[in-house]
Scaffold this motif. Structure first.
Motif, mmCIF file in Angstrom:
data_model
loop_
_atom_site.group_PDB
_atom_site.id
_atom_site.type_symbol
_atom_site.label_atom_id
_atom_site.label_comp_id
_atom_site.label_asym_id
_atom_site.label_seq_id
_atom_site.Cartn_x
_atom_site.Cartn_y
_atom_site.Cartn_z
ATOM 1 N N GLN A 259 27.850 -24.419 -95.184
ATOM 2 C CA GLN A 259 28.724 -24.182 -96.331
ATOM 3 C C GLN A 259 29.497 -22.883 -96.178
ATOM 4 N N ALA A 260 28.850 -21.910 -95.524
ATOM 5 C CA ALA A 260 29.497 -20.609 -95.354
ATOM 6 C C ALA A 260 30.748 -20.719 -94.498
ATOM 7 N N ALA A 265 36.757 -20.768 -94.021
ATOM 8 C CA ALA A 265 38.002 -21.442 -93.652
ATOM 9 C C ALA A 265 38.874 -21.671 -94.881
ATOM 10 N N GLU A 266 38.271 -22.093 -95.991
ATOM 11 C CA GLU A 266 39.030 -22.335 -97.221
ATOM 12 C C GLU A 266 39.597 -21.037 -97.789
ATOM 13 N N ALA A 267 38.784 -19.974 -97.788
ATOM 14 C CA ALA A 267 39.248 -18.691 -98.322
ATOM 15 C C ALA A 267 40.392 -18.127 -97.491
ATOM 16 N N THR A 268 40.328 -18.334 -96.172
ATOM 17 C CA THR A 268 41.408 -17.861 -95.314
ATOM 18 C C THR A 268 42.707 -18.599 -95.627
ATOM 19 N N LEU A 269 42.587 -19.919 -95.832
ATOM 20 C CA LEU A 269 43.770 -20.691 -96.227
ATOM 21 C C LEU A 269 44.318 -20.210 -97.567
ATOM 22 N N ASP A 270 43.430 -19.967 -98.514
ATOM 23 C CA ASP A 270 43.862 -19.471 -99.827
ATOM 24 C C ASP A 270 44.613 -18.148 -99.690
ATOM 25 N N HIS A 271 44.045 -17.268 -98.898
ATOM 26 C CA HIS A 271 44.640 -15.946 -98.721
ATOM 27 C C HIS A 271 46.073 -16.058 -98.183
ATOM 28 N N GLU A 272 46.237 -16.856 -97.137
ATOM 29 C CA GLU A 272 47.565 -17.007 -96.542
ATOM 30 C C GLU A 272 48.524 -17.727 -97.492
ATOM 31 N N ARG A 273 48.014 -18.714 -98.223
ATOM 32 C CA ARG A 273 48.852 -19.451 -99.172
ATOM 33 C C ARG A 273 49.359 -18.524 -100.274
ATOM 34 N N ILE A 274 48.494 -17.658 -100.803
ATOM 35 C CA ILE A 274 48.886 -16.738 -101.876
ATOM 36 C C ILE A 274 49.944 -15.753 -101.386
ATOM 37 N N HIS A 275 49.782 -15.273 -100.152
ATOM 38 C CA HIS A 275 50.816 -14.413 -99.568
ATOM 39 C C HIS A 275 52.176 -15.105 -99.654
ATOM 40 N N GLY A 276 52.205 -16.361 -99.226
ATOM 41 C CA GLY A 276 53.452 -17.106 -99.235
ATOM 42 C C GLY A 276 53.990 -17.325 -100.634
#
Length: 363
Positions: A259-260, A265-276
């Protein structure tokens, strides 16, 4: 009867005095002496001011305006309301440029009640009218406008994968990337991290035009007519973190860490998406200072203008960076992830280490 005769005599005497004054006034006027002799209570205008000075001789420059014109457009200035028109023998226009970057315009003199010029900067137009002996000067403003098209934002909806090495010597993984921060074949280059604004390959940042206005203050000037820019951001995540990657597989096979690794992986996607998203919001707000500066940029050479444009665009990248700072991203990440952490295994030696998911962009 005697009283009536006396009253009539007084009236006749008064009329005689007035008549004499009128004759005297007419005589003075015909001889050109009104300005010298008729003062005080008899003057037209302010007390103790001569009729000639106040009524006949005082010039008034009326340059019109304020004027408004699109950058690179022709504007006609009209000083024909200056007065007294019959006395004016010359109309002389001079111009003071207010160009960004203190680019000076050549001093120019145009003559005539009405003149035309091409304007690329806000300008003060001074009109001096003269009767050959006296003169008067007044100023009109020329406001120059014109906007450039808005920038569009391009971001891949999904994370493109790239196989970037882990820096195990520092004990960290590199998770998210702005594609513009990558030099292909090399690892992360921090000096390129803000390079989001792009121009076409082999093309110029901006389109320019040269002023053709012989005798005008901006003749030969170059100015920006449009841009060829776009903002591109593509999310790139280390392929080893995704299903099929060695790090993902290592932690997926280990029950406690499955789960970790998915959360990371999900948090990294979130981070990059929010930047955009923050960058896109800035663009949609249409409050980009650098676009306004770019629209106003002028220079006396095309090379000089391109250099100015490049410097302004670098400032635009800083604007986008400030709109999408890590602290702003962390604030939104915290709403979803709070203080949640994830612990995964290091592929090099199997040791474990822990990340706070809301702050995953710090890695």
């Amino acid at each position: 009867m005697a009283k009536r005769t006396a009253g009539l005599a007084i009236v006749v005497f008064a009329l005689a005095v007035i008549g004499a004054s009128a004759v005297s006034f007419a005589g003075q006027a015909s001889e050109g002496d009104v300005g010298r002799q008729l003062v005080g209570a008899y003057a037209w205008g302010k007390p103790r001011e001569s009729v000639r000075d106040d009524v006949y001789d005082k010039l008034k420059s009326v340059p019109g305006g304020p004027y408004h014109v699109k950058r690179g457009g022709t504007v006609q200035l009209d000083g024909s309301a200056s007065k007294p028109k019959k006395k004016i023998t010359s109309y002389t226009w001079t111009f003071i440029a207010d160009c960004p970057g203190d680019v000076p315009a050549d001093p120019v003199f145009l003559s005539g009640a009405k003149v035309k010029l091409v304007a690329v900067c806000d300008t003060k137009a001074n009109l001096t009218v003269s009767d050959g002996q006296t003169s008067d000067t007044a100023t009109a403003k020329i406001k120059v406008g014109g906007n450039l098209k808005d920038l569009k934002f391009h971001q891949s909806p999904d994370a493109a994968t790239g196989n970037f090495p882990f820096d195990t010597s520092l004990g960290t993984f590199v998770f998210g990337f702005n594609r513009c921060a990558i030099e292909w074949g090399e690892s992360h280059d921090p000096e390129l991290v803000d390079h989001w604004i792009h121009k076409p390959d082999g093309g110029d940042d901006v389109d320019t035009q040269r002023v053709h206005d012989p005798g005008g203050p901006y003749n030969g000037f170059f100015y920006v007519t449009g841009h060829n820019l776009k903002v591109t951001r593509q999310m790139i995540i280390n392929a080893k973190l995704l299903p099929g990657g060695s790090v993902y597989q290592l932690n997926d096979d280990s029950g406690p860490h499955k789960q970790a690794i998915e959360n990371i992986a999900e948090a990294t996607l979130d981070h990059e998406r929010i930047h955009g998203e923050l960058v896109a919001q800035k663009l949609k707000s249409k409050k980009l200072k650098f676009l306004d500066e770019l629209a106003k940029a002028v220079d006396t050479s095309e090379e000089g203008l391109q250099n100015r444009a490049d410097a302004i665009i670098v400032g635009g990248e800083t604007e986008l960076k400030n709109a999408s700072t890590e602290s702003k991203v962390h604030g939104q990440m915290a709403k979803k992830w709070g203080a949640k952490q994830a612990t995964i295994l290091r592929p090099s030696d199997g040791s474990s280490f822990t990340y706070t998911l809301a702050n995953i962009g710090d890695l």
